[in-house]
Design an enzyme around this catalytic site. Structure first.
Site, PDB file in Angstrom:
ATOM      1  N   HIS A   1      -0.338   4.119   2.346  1.00  0.00           N
ATOM      2  CA  HIS A   1      -0.677   4.277   3.671  1.00  0.00           C
ATOM      3  C   HIS A   1       0.608   4.512   4.663  1.00  0.00           C
ATOM      4  O   HIS A   1       1.621   3.526   4.562  1.00  0.00           O
ATOM      5  CB  HIS A   1      -1.258   2.842   4.173  1.00  0.00           C
ATOM      6  CG  HIS A   1      -1.531   2.414   5.338  1.00  0.00           C
ATOM      7  ND1 HIS A   1      -2.822   2.235   5.877  1.00  0.00           N
ATOM      8  CD2 HIS A   1      -0.821   2.202   6.319  1.00  0.00           C
ATOM      9  CE1 HIS A   1      -2.749   2.379   7.327  1.00  0.00           C
ATOM     10  NE2 HIS A   1      -1.629   1.909   7.466  1.00  0.00           N
TER      11      HIS A   1
ATOM     12  N   GLU B   1       0.944  -1.132  -0.038  1.00  0.00           N
ATOM     13  CA  GLU B   1      -0.049   0.037  -0.091  1.00  0.00           C
ATOM     14  C   GLU B   1       0.976   1.184   0.042  1.00  0.00           C
ATOM     15  O   GLU B   1       1.302   1.968   0.872  1.00  0.00           O
ATOM     16  CB  GLU B   1      -1.085   0.137   1.120  1.00  0.00           C
ATOM     17  CG  GLU B   1      -1.910  -1.159   1.166  1.00  0.00           C
ATOM     18  CD  GLU B   1      -2.849  -0.996   2.158  1.00  0.00           C
ATOM     19  OE1 GLU B   1      -2.832  -0.052   3.043  1.00  0.00           O
ATOM     20  OE2 GLU B   1      -3.834  -1.797   2.525  1.00  0.00           O
TER      21      GLU B   1
END
Length: 294
Positions: A199, A196
Site C-alpha cells: 500500500h 502493508e
C-alpha cells in the site's frame, strides 16, 4: 495554483534544515474551509475521515499491468498520482512485473469490502487490513495497492516482497516520485493498520523524501510540520539542485488567507490542506537557502 516541475531526487544529496522565510515578498491565497480537506497531504484515518476531497480521477491505462478483481473492475487514481506512478514504474523497470491491484474506491465500495471481509476472514483480520468506510485512503484516489504479477494476487493483501527485484527497486525509488509506504510495521500503533508492504500513498515531493529520511508516518509528519509556522523558522529541504521551503498555516473559521511566494519569487509552489487543522505550503527555489537559522 502553480505546479512544481518533477525531477528525480539524488538521495545522497538530501539535506534538511531550518531557515527564515526565503521569498522577498509573499502574496495571499484565500482558501475556504472545505479546502482544509483537499490536497495530496490530507491525513485520512479513523479520527480524520474523508470529507470534501476533490476527486481528479483517471483510468489506469497506458499499458500498466492490472490485477482488477470483482471488487474493483475499473481501477482509477488521482491524475497526478497516476502520472507519478507511471514514471516510478518506468524508473524501477517494473512495468512488466508490478501490477496495479487497487486504486480509488467509493465509500459504498469500501463498506461492501469491509462487510465481506468480516464474513470471510473475521474481525481481527478485517480491522488489521481493511479501513472503515469513510476512513480509507482509497476514497481519495491518492492510494494505490501494487503486487508482483503472476502470483494469484489477493485483492486485500497482494504479494509485494520488500527485498525482491522489482518490488525492492520500487520501494527504494518511491520517495523520488512522491510515494511512501503508508503502513509500516514500526508505525502500527500510530496508524492503527497492520504492515502493508503493498500500500503506497502519494503525498508529493518533497514530502515523501522528508518522511522517508526522518522515518515519519503521515500522522507524525502532519504534527511535525506544525513547528514550522509561517513567518518563523521554515523547513528547508535541498535535493542537490533545488531548495524546497515548507511551512504550516493554521486554519481559521470561515476561511484562511495563506501566504504564498509572490510572482517571480519561486519556480513554483504547491498547497495542501491536512484534513485536520491547517494548510501546508511547499515552495521550490532554483538556489541554495539564503536565510538560515540554527
Amino acid at each position: 495554483m502553480k505546479s512544481i516541475t518533477r525531477k528525480p531526487i539524488d538521495a545522497p544529496a538530501w539535506t534538511l534544515g531550518r531557515g527564515l522565510p526565503q521569498a522577498g515578498r509573499y502574496a495571499s491565497s484565500r482558501l475556504s474551509e472545505d479546502e482544509l480537506h483537499d490536497g495530496s497531504l490530507i491525513l485520512v484515518n479513523k479520527a480524520h475521515p474523508v470529507a470534501t476531497c476533490t476527486l481528479r480521477l483517471e483510468d489506469v491505462t497506458n499499458g500498466m499491468l492490472q490485477a482488477a478483481g470483482r471488487e474493483e473492475p475499473r481501477i482509477r487514481l488521482d491524475a497526478e498520482c497516476l502520472a507519478q506512478l507511471s514514471a516510478l514504474l518506468d524508473a524501477c523497470e517494473g512495468g512488466d512485473r508490478i501490477a496495479v491491484v487497487s486504486g480509488y474506491r467509493s465509500k459504498q465500495t469500501q463498506r461492501d469490502i469491509y462487510a465481506d471481509k468480516l464474513r470471510e476472514r473475521g474481525r481481527a483480520y478485517t480491522e488489521s487490513y481493511v479501513a472503515l468506510p469513510g476512513a480509507s485512503e482509497h476514497q481519495t484516489g491518492l492510494a494505490v495497492d501494487v503486487g508482483l504479477a503472476g502470483r494469484g494476487l489477493d485483492y486485500i493483501a497482494p504479494s509485494f516482497p520488500e527485498d525482491e527485484g522489482p518490488s525492492a527497486a520500487f520501494r527504494r525509488l518511491a520517495p523520488e516520485y512522491g510515494f511512501v509506504q503508508r503502513y509500516q510495521e514500526s508505525k502500527t500503533e500510530i496508524t492503527g493498520i497492520a504492515c502493508e508492504p503493498w500500500h503506497y500513498r502519494y503525498v508529493g515531493r518533497p514530502h515523501a523524501a522528508i518522511m522517508t529520511r526522518e522515518n515519519l508516518c503521515l500522522e507524525e509528519y502532519t504534527s511535525y510540520l506544525k513547528q514550522y509556522a509561517f513567518g518563523k523558522a521554515h523547513l528547508l529541504f535541498t535535493d542537490g539542485v533545488r531548495t524546497y521551503e515548507i511551512y504550516y498555516v493554521a486554519a481559521l473559521p470561515g476561511g484562511t488567507d495563506v501566504p504564498v511566494p509572490g510572482a517571480g519569487e519561486s519556480a513554483g509552489w504547491e498547497l495542501s490542506g491536512n484534513n485536520r487543522d491547517g494548510y501546508v505550503v511547499a515552495a521550490v527555489y532554483d538556489k541554495e537557502p539564503i536565510r538560515h537559522v540554527r
